[in-house]
Design an enzyme around this catalytic site. Structure first.
Site, PDB file in Angstrom:
ATOM      1  N   GLY A 146      67.203 -16.399 -50.747  1.00 55.90           N
ATOM      2  CA  GLY A 146      66.517 -17.679 -50.804  1.00 55.90           C
ATOM      3  C   GLY A 146      66.433 -18.188 -52.233  1.00 55.90           C
ATOM      4  CB  SER A 147      64.106 -20.614 -53.752  1.00 56.50           C
ATOM      5  OG  SER A 147      64.380 -21.621 -52.787  1.00 56.50           O
TER       6      SER A 147
END
Length: 661
Positions: A406-407
């Site tokens: 993810g981020s």
């Protein structure tokens, strides 16, 4: 060598078959060849009639097999010795010299002896046969003598953390058992009560009491007791006793189970594949216990001796002292390991912590977990079933597995863009709306973001975790350059550690959509929590990634990946990560600590087949104290949807840094 022996024996048998007079040397060669190969049945066939009358073939074979097995004989070499004097036959008897050398549990044993032979008539032919006696086993043995064997057990090396605290140590535990002769008239009631307390069946107890070695006065062990159990509750039962027994102990219990692993007694299957192990030995079955088995195990020693018929010792044939296993010190910080595990609080997930300057691995956590002491002391069937049937899979080691980041991957994309100069940190890009697609070639596919911010520069994109900004950045970098620069972080490369980790990797990016998705941490990238922590090291270590180091003093402070980025670019990313936590609008603001400049990045990895599906989410947070970056903590928790997302994880990491002040 075997072929030569076969030819010799074949020729000898041929000559005998042709009517030529058999020679004593022929029998010596057949006998010693069979001895070399431990074919005791062939040896027996060479014995004289009188010798065979004194000992049956079955007893002869069993005697040799037992002695050689008990002594752990290997690399045996037996052969004729060239004599300086000519062999003289007298009254149908002869004696030929031979030598024996063998490796045993107590070291090498070697001696020279003479093989007594006698001429006999078989099938109207003269043949030479061996006049067997115990001295052929060892020169000083007489009839009635026995071989005695004493084993010196090597002490297993311990596993200690960086401060000397035990992770796997040689402790003691109370073992409960029965002395059969003291059960008394209410023995059956005692067994039933004991079975309930121990969580075993009465049949199990009875089977142990029926074993061949059991005698009325002997202690028959049944189970190890948990440290919390009161011994008085057991010894008050007639015939029940306890004793303190040395046992492998894991002080951190479930907090470090996947890290330390555990030992078990070798099984029958183990003995088929493991060299140098015998029944009753233990072997590392998981974790550090398995990875460093060769160092920890040590080498057993022993003594082999001869006793007379009364049991009096006559002679020591060989003796070798044991070599205790090596004590291993690792870089793990038990306090940090425990703090991280406590914060995960049985959530399914993984966490790792490293020193970004030295590469020392400070913590490796998998949750939920299990108590490795149970595997050593004996798990009850109900406990084993519970572990196996738990949907959270506590036996699975999550810190060795790679997951979509993810981020938390966005700082890597940003670093790549800065390196190849496709990102200008001061440039504010016009981005409108919450959805974006490159062009009509994407069809119905689009990138989404949570916050509608316009315009967006690098720090703003990091603060708001803007997927669109990083997707566009990845496309500007281009697939080839993106892949090339990502490899500088070690992606796709096996970690230089003895401990087995799944490789973090960047997959084959086939098109712009996959490149865009990968650029903000979805798509074709997976990371272990350890690789994730290492990937943030350049931001506080002048652009370098140190060698990950698990063993104390191994590769400490050496550089694994140099010049991943420049110090100037690293400073840009560091400043942005500080803002993620300390800017009131930052996605990591929940991790802000008064009096500490915590820096970090949140991440949410969506696990679903398509955009319209309602999948699950894994939450990430990677953080460090920017004022004194002595440790980077990377944590991932599964299924954080509707539990606060990545903020749920950020709050846990925040608490860890507060506790470790």
């Amino acid at each position: 060598m075997k072929k030569i022996w076969v030819i010799i024996v074949g020729v000898l048998l041929f000559l005998v078959g042709c009517g030529q007079e058999a020679k004593p040397e022929q029998t010596l060669q057949i006998y010693t060849k069979a001895w070399n190969e431990q074919k005791f049945d062939v040896m027996y066939d060479q014995l004289s009639s009188a010798s065979q009358a004194a000992i049956s073939k079955d007893d002869f074979i069993k005697r040799y097999e037992k002695i050689y097995k008990d002594m752990e004989v290997s690399q045996i070499t037996i052969g004729a010795v060239e004599s300086k004097t000519k062999n003289e036959e007298q009254n149908g008897k002869s004696s030929l010299p031979f030598s024996v050398k063998m490796n045993t549990l107590a070291g090498d044993i070697s001696f020279n002896e003479s093989l007594p032979l006698i001429k006999e008539v078989q099938d109207k032919k003269n043949v030479w046969k061996v006049e067997w006696n115990p001295s052929l086993l060892f020169p000083s043995m007489k009839e009635g003598d026995k071989i005695g064997i004493q084993t010196y057990k090597a002490k297993r090396g311990e596993i200690l953390d960086r401060s000397g605290q035990g992770l796997a140590i040689n402790g003691n535990a109370n073992q409960v058992g029965i002395v059969p002769g003291k059960l008394g008239d209410n023995g059956e009631q005692t067994k039933q009560t004991l079975a309930v307390k121990l969580g075993i069946s009465v049949d199990t107890i009875n089977n142990k009491l029926k074993e061949k070695w059991v005698q009325p006065s002997l202690f028959v062990p049944l189970a190890f007791l948990p440290d919390s159990d009161n011994i008085t509750d057991y010894v008050s039962l007639p015939g029940v006793a306890t004793k303190s027994v040395p046992i492998r102990t894991y002080p951190l219990k479930d907090a470090a189970a996947h890290l330390t692993g555990y030992i078990r007694e070798v099984s029958a299957d183990d003995l088929k594949t493991l060299k140098g192990y015998r029944t009753g030995d233990v072997v590392g079955k998981a974790g550090l216990e398995q990875v460093y088995e060769a160092k920890l195990r040590g080498e057993n020693g022993g003594r082999i001796y001869i006793t007379d018929s009364s049991g009096k010792e006559k002679e020591t044939l060989a003796e070798k002292k044991q070599t205790d296993g090596e004590t291993i010190t690792v870089n793990i910080d038990s306090r940090l390991q425990q703090a991280i595990y406590n914060q995960m609080n049985q959530d399914a997930g993984t966490a790792s912590a490293i020193s970004p300057k030295t590469g020392e691995i400070l913590a490796l956590v998998s949750s939920p977990s299990y108590d490795p002491n149970g595997f050593v002391r004996g798990l009850k069937d109900a406990d084993w079933q519970s572990l196996n049937n738990d949907p959270k899979k506590p036996l699975m080691n999550r810190f060795t597995k790679a997951y979509a980041p993810g981020s938390v991957f966005k700082p890597i994309t940003a670093t790549i863009g800065l390196q190849v100069k496709t990102i200008d940190p001061t440039e504010a890009l016009p981005i409108t709306g919450l959805q974006w697609a490159k062009d009509a070639s994407w069809g119905n596919y689009y990138i989404t973001r949570v916050h509608e911010v316009n315009p967006v520069n690098l720090e703003t994109a990091m603060v708001y975790s803007d997927n669109i900004y990083f997707a566009q950045s990845g496309l500007k970098i281009g697939k080839d350059k993106f892949t090339e620069e990502a490899k500088k972080f070690g992606l796709g490369e096996k970690l230089p550690l003895a401990y087995p980790f799944q490789d973090s990797k960047l997959g084959d990016i086939k098109n712009d959509i996959q490149l865009a998705d990968t650029s903000y941490g979805q798509g074709e990238v997976v990371l272990t929590s350890l690789q994730a922590a290492l990937s943030y090291a350049p931001f506080v270590n002048d652009g370098n990634i140190p060698y990950p180091s698990l063993l104390r003093g191994e590769n400490d402070s050496k550089v694994w990946k140099s010049n991943v980025t420049t110090k100037e670019n690293a400073d840009v990313i560091n400043k942005a990560l500080i803002a993620v936590v300390n800017n009131p609008e930052g996605t990591g603001k929940g991790a802000k600590i008064e009096g500490m400049t915590l820096a970090g990045k949140t991440g949410t990895a969506e696990l679903k087949q398509g955009k319209e599906e309602n999948g699950t989410e894994n939450g990430w947070f990677i953080g460090y104290n920017a004022d004194a970056p002595n440790s980077i903590v990377a944590m991932m928790i599964e299924d954080v949807k509707n539990r606060g997302g990545s903020g749920y994880v950020a709050n846990k990491v925040k608490t860890i840094f507060q506790e470790m002040k």
